[in-house]
Enzyme design. Sequence first.
Site, short mmCIF file in Angstrom:
data_model
loop_
_atom_site.label_atom_id
_atom_site.label_comp_id
_atom_site.label_asym_id
_atom_site.label_seq_id
_atom_site.Cartn_x
_atom_site.Cartn_y
_atom_site.Cartn_z
N LYS A 7 0.82 -1.22 0.00
CA LYS A 7 0.00 0.00 0.00
C LYS A 7 0.86 1.27 0.00
CE LYS A 7 -4.34 -1.84 1.68
NZ LYS A 7 -5.43 -1.81 2.65
N LYS A 61 -4.82 -9.75 -5.68
CA LYS A 61 -5.94 -10.14 -4.83
C LYS A 61 -7.18 -9.29 -5.14
CE LYS A 61 -6.22 -8.12 -0.36
NZ LYS A 61 -6.68 -8.15 0.98
N LYS A 111 -11.54 -4.57 -2.04
CA LYS A 111 -12.60 -3.56 -2.02
C LYS A 111 -12.14 -2.28 -2.69
CE LYS A 111 -13.54 -4.46 2.60
NZ LYS A 111 -12.24 -4.18 3.15
N1 AQP Z 1 -9.30 -11.52 -1.98
C1 AQP Z 1 -9.50 -12.06 -0.79
N2 AQP Z 1 -9.61 -13.38 -0.65
C2 AQP Z 1 -9.84 -13.95 0.56
N3 AQP Z 1 -9.97 -13.23 1.69
C3 AQP Z 1 -9.86 -11.90 1.59
N4 AQP Z 1 -9.94 -10.91 2.49
C4 AQP Z 1 -9.78 -9.73 1.89
N5 AQP Z 1 -9.61 -9.90 0.58
C5 AQP Z 1 -9.64 -11.24 0.36
C6 AQP Z 1 -10.21 -11.13 3.91
O1 AQP Z 1 -11.27 -10.27 4.28
C7 AQP Z 1 -11.06 -9.82 5.60
C8 AQP Z 1 -11.26 -8.36 5.71
O2 AQP Z 1 -10.29 -7.64 5.19
P1 AQP Z 1 -10.21 -6.09 5.49
O3 AQP Z 1 -11.44 -5.43 5.08
O4 AQP Z 1 -9.80 -5.85 6.88
O5 AQP Z 1 -8.99 -5.64 4.66
P2 AQP Z 1 -8.25 -6.26 3.48
O6 AQP Z 1 -7.69 -7.60 3.78
O7 AQP Z 1 -7.25 -5.23 3.06
O8 AQP Z 1 -9.41 -6.42 2.41
P3 AQP Z 1 -9.57 -5.66 1.04
O9 AQP Z 1 -10.86 -6.08 0.44
O10 AQP Z 1 -8.35 -5.85 0.21
O11 AQP Z 1 -9.72 -4.17 1.50
P4 AQP Z 1 -8.91 -2.89 1.05
O12 AQP Z 1 -9.04 -2.82 -0.43
O13 AQP Z 1 -9.57 -1.76 1.74
O14 AQP Z 1 -7.49 -3.08 1.49
C9 AQP Z 1 -9.71 -10.33 6.05
O15 AQP Z 1 -9.90 -11.47 6.82
C10 AQP Z 1 -9.04 -10.68 4.75
O16 AQP Z 1 -8.11 -11.73 4.91
#
Ligand code: AQP
Length: 326
Positions: free
Chosen positions: A111, A192, A195
Amino acid sequence: MKKILTGLQPTGVITLGNYIGAIKQMVKYQDQYDSYLFVADLHAITIPQDKEQLSKNTRDLLALYLACGVDPKKNKIYIQSENEYHTNISWLLECNTYYGELSRMTQFKDKSRKNANFTTGLLTYPVLMAADILAYDVDYVPVGIDQKQHVELARDIAERFNKKYGETFKLPEALISSEGTKIMDLVTPDKKMSKSSESQKGVIRLLDDEKTIRKKIMGATTDSETVIKYDPENKPGISNLINIYISFTGKTIKEVEEEFAQKTYGEFKTKVADVVIEEISQIQKRYNEIINNNELDKILDEGREFTRKIAKKKYEDMKYKMGFRR
Ligand code: AQP
């Protein structure tokens, strides 16, 4: 009863990855464990957020938790920023965490590379996550594989604190389901599904309509072969679709390969879209019933009161052990 905890950031409408990696796990374990599920809104501000959108995303996420099958009777459901002890504990832990540990975290490296003007919050985020976990003496943290490193760091911090100040924290473990733990972007399957992805094409969101979901799955990147075989290295697109399919059907990789042995990529994608749409449309139906219901506020008030008491006790214990006494 063993405890589990997880939280998601309200950084946008949650994706299929969040659903498979985190929420489905919580639903699966809620009968077995004492469960804590929160909205990690303080984590969300490690990257800039629009105020109105943050509050809308928070409520949407809570409604989606319930719509996905999270039972408020079996889970403590709360908003992280409504419990000030998370940040209080985090500061005490931060002063027992090394800069080197944080700067080595993969998510921080990814990031911070995207935005040279990153805040210190992006660096210290895993310590706040450690506080979220350690405050409740959690046994297991169901997360996607991408968050495993952060749970391991929480464990290291807890171990260090226990050694230095005396037994204070239980050592948590990441709970990673064996299949489909990392769902990849449909268009760029080496990344990956997230969001906050800039491109929408490869990201399925839980509030996408049926037509959009089908279009995204049918447009998923595959390869020049014609075989439906699990091989993440050489066939990342097909392997990702297989992961999605098994997460929704409970089938094994072998069963999926056999089921589609004589089928085309198009036929396979159609089937993946069918199972995803079927489950998501049920979730959306429940979401629409829940979103404007004030039952949600009652659940959050109860969750806040319950978790504040526990986290306060942990904070006071830490303070005392660290020498904050009159
Ligand atoms: N692509 C993924 N596959 C499986 N698990 C995933 N998680 C996130 N993306 C995937 C799991 O979702 C949970 C919540 O994650 P988060 O919202 O705390 O942050 P993150 O991991 O950074 O998820 P995002 O969607 O990628 O959010 P942004 O874009 O805001 O950074 C965690 O348990 C994560 O493992």
